[in-house]
Design a protein around this motif. Structure first.
Motif, PDB file in Angstrom:
ATOM      1  N   THR A   3     -66.450  46.738 -24.791  1.00 47.37           N
ATOM      2  CA  THR A   3     -67.844  46.988 -24.436  1.00 47.37           C
ATOM      3  C   THR A   3     -67.886  48.191 -23.523  1.00 47.37           C
ATOM      4  O   THR A   3     -67.136  48.263 -22.546  1.00 47.37           O
ATOM      5  CB  THR A   3     -68.446  45.763 -23.704  1.00 47.37           C
ATOM      6  OG1 THR A   3     -68.383  44.644 -24.577  1.00 47.37           O
ATOM      7  CG2 THR A   3     -69.885  46.020 -23.300  1.00 47.37           C
ATOM      8  N   GLN A   4     -68.751  49.142 -23.844  1.00 45.15           N
ATOM      9  CA  GLN A   4     -68.864  50.345 -23.029  1.00 45.15           C
ATOM     10  C   GLN A   4     -69.960  50.162 -21.995  1.00 45.15           C
ATOM     11  O   GLN A   4     -71.106  49.891 -22.336  1.00 45.15           O
ATOM     12  CB  GLN A   4     -69.196  51.557 -23.908  1.00 45.15           C
ATOM     13  CG  GLN A   4     -69.340  52.859 -23.135  1.00 45.15           C
ATOM     14  CD  GLN A   4     -68.013  53.330 -22.548  1.00 45.15           C
ATOM     15  OE1 GLN A   4     -67.024  53.464 -23.255  1.00 45.15           O
ATOM     16  NE2 GLN A   4     -67.991  53.589 -21.252  1.00 45.15           N
ATOM     17  N   SER A  20     -63.699  48.927 -11.658  1.00 46.14           N
ATOM     18  CA  SER A  20     -62.690  47.899 -11.390  1.00 46.14           C
ATOM     19  C   SER A  20     -63.151  46.548 -11.926  1.00 46.14           C
ATOM     20  O   SER A  20     -64.342  46.329 -12.155  1.00 46.14           O
ATOM     21  CB  SER A  20     -62.399  47.800  -9.887  1.00 46.14           C
ATOM     22  OG  SER A  20     -63.567  47.407  -9.188  1.00 46.14           O
ATOM     23  N   SER A  21     -62.177  45.669 -12.123  1.00 46.27           N
ATOM     24  CA  SER A  21     -62.426  44.300 -12.574  1.00 46.27           C
ATOM     25  C   SER A  21     -61.914  43.367 -11.496  1.00 46.27           C
ATOM     26  O   SER A  21     -60.842  43.604 -10.932  1.00 46.27           O
ATOM     27  CB  SER A  21     -61.682  44.036 -13.880  1.00 46.27           C
ATOM     28  OG  SER A  21     -61.678  42.656 -14.182  1.00 46.27           O
ATOM     29  N   ASN A  32     -63.474  55.192 -17.570  1.00 46.06           N
ATOM     30  CA  ASN A  32     -64.664  55.654 -18.290  1.00 46.06           C
ATOM     31  C   ASN A  32     -65.700  54.530 -18.462  1.00 46.06           C
ATOM     32  O   ASN A  32     -66.720  54.712 -19.114  1.00 46.06           O
ATOM     33  CB  ASN A  32     -64.274  56.209 -19.662  1.00 46.06           C
ATOM     34  CG  ASN A  32     -63.389  57.430 -19.538  1.00 46.06           C
ATOM     35  OD1 ASN A  32     -63.645  58.304 -18.707  1.00 46.06           O
ATOM     36  ND2 ASN A  32     -62.346  57.488 -20.349  1.00 46.06           N
ATOM     37  N   GLY A  33     -65.369  53.326 -17.929  1.00 44.52           N
ATOM     38  CA  GLY A  33     -66.293  52.200 -18.036  1.00 44.52           C
ATOM     39  C   GLY A  33     -66.137  51.393 -19.312  1.00 44.52           C
ATOM     40  O   GLY A  33     -66.997  50.571 -19.619  1.00 44.52           O
ATOM     41  N   ALA A  47     -68.608  49.184 -10.294  1.00 48.08           N
ATOM     42  CA  ALA A  47     -68.602  50.648 -10.309  1.00 48.08           C
ATOM     43  C   ALA A  47     -68.878  51.098  -8.881  1.00 48.08           C
ATOM     44  O   ALA A  47     -69.864  50.677  -8.274  1.00 48.08           O
ATOM     45  CB  ALA A  47     -69.667  51.179 -11.257  1.00 48.08           C
ATOM     46  N   THR A  48     -67.991  51.948  -8.346  1.00 41.97           N
ATOM     47  CA  THR A  48     -68.139  52.428  -6.971  1.00 41.97           C
ATOM     48  C   THR A  48     -68.201  53.947  -6.974  1.00 41.97           C
ATOM     49  O   THR A  48     -67.381  54.620  -7.609  1.00 41.97           O
ATOM     50  CB  THR A  48     -66.950  51.962  -6.099  1.00 41.97           C
ATOM     51  OG1 THR A  48     -66.869  50.538  -6.157  1.00 41.97           O
ATOM     52  CG2 THR A  48     -67.124  52.399  -4.656  1.00 41.97           C
ATOM     53  N   VAL A  49     -69.205  54.486  -6.272  1.00 38.59           N
ATOM     54  CA  VAL A  49     -69.343  55.933  -6.108  1.00 38.59           C
ATOM     55  C   VAL A  49     -69.978  56.189  -4.739  1.00 38.59           C
ATOM     56  O   VAL A  49     -70.902  55.477  -4.335  1.00 38.59           O
ATOM     57  CB  VAL A  49     -70.157  56.564  -7.263  1.00 38.59           C
ATOM     58  CG1 VAL A  49     -71.588  56.099  -7.269  1.00 38.59           C
ATOM     59  CG2 VAL A  49     -70.082  58.074  -7.241  1.00 38.59           C
TER      60      VAL A  49
END
Length: 185
Positions: A3-4, A20-21, A32-33, A47-49
């Motif tokens: 799954t994207q 990350s999981s 890339n997710g 998702a971290t930014v």
């Protein structure tokens, strides 16, 4: 199956998104997710930014996944029954309950069914986030059986004569063939 996932930022940045999981035995995610399901279970993908993290919960289901209904196929008018389901995942699946005819029977979000009138109705349980995964269960609503039937009349009759007998029916919601209530309580 992969799954994207896509992280959408509210402003332009050159910063890298770190995926990350929280349990890579259930699902892994690349930078890339792209999520790869490993085994059944529930996992949070993050998702971290720029120091901010967002979480997305995924339920990994087996490839041969199905829902089954645990129920009772004959109920009496006004009877309540708690339907249940089995998903093979210790109830990790969020489900939605429904009935084919709400005038015959109704069902709550938790699967509590109430029989309302005589008839046949289909109970359906489906996966909340995937309506193509579901199961149905047919239920017939009947009147309760009488609790007691008593024949009244003279128990002696002269040969060649006739006597009239009457019938007392006792119980809840007992009706005759015309649908008339004949209950004595």
């Amino acid at each position: 199956k992969n799954t994207q996932l896509k992280a959408e930022l509210s402003h332009d940045t050159e910063e890298e998104i770190v995926w990350s999981s929280d349990d890579e035995t259930i699902a892994k995610v690349n930078q890339n997710g792209l999520v790869r399901a490993i085994k059944p279970g529930v996992v949070k993908i993050c998702a971290t930014v720029l120091g901010n993290t967002s979480e997305f919960t995924i339920t990994v289901i087996p490839s041969n996944y199905s829902l089954s209904i645990v129920g009772k196929n004959i109920l009496t008018v006004n009877e309540q029954f708690q339907f249940d389901f089995n998903d093979g995942l210790n109830k990790l699946t969020e489900v939605k309950w429904s009935v084919s005819d709400e005038t015959i029977g109704s069902i709550t979000e938790s699967g509590l069914f109430k029989a309302q009138k005589i008839g046949k109705v289909t109970v359906k349980v489906e996966m909340k986030n995937n309506s193509s995964i579901y199961n149905t269960f047919d239920v017939e609503i009947v009147l309760p059986a009488p609790t007691e039937i008593i024949i009244n009349g003279d128990n002696n009759v002269v040969q060649g004569n006739t006597i009239n007998l009457s019938l007392d029916v006792k119980g809840d919601n007992v009706t005759n063939d015309n649908g008339e209530n004949v209950t004595e309580q």
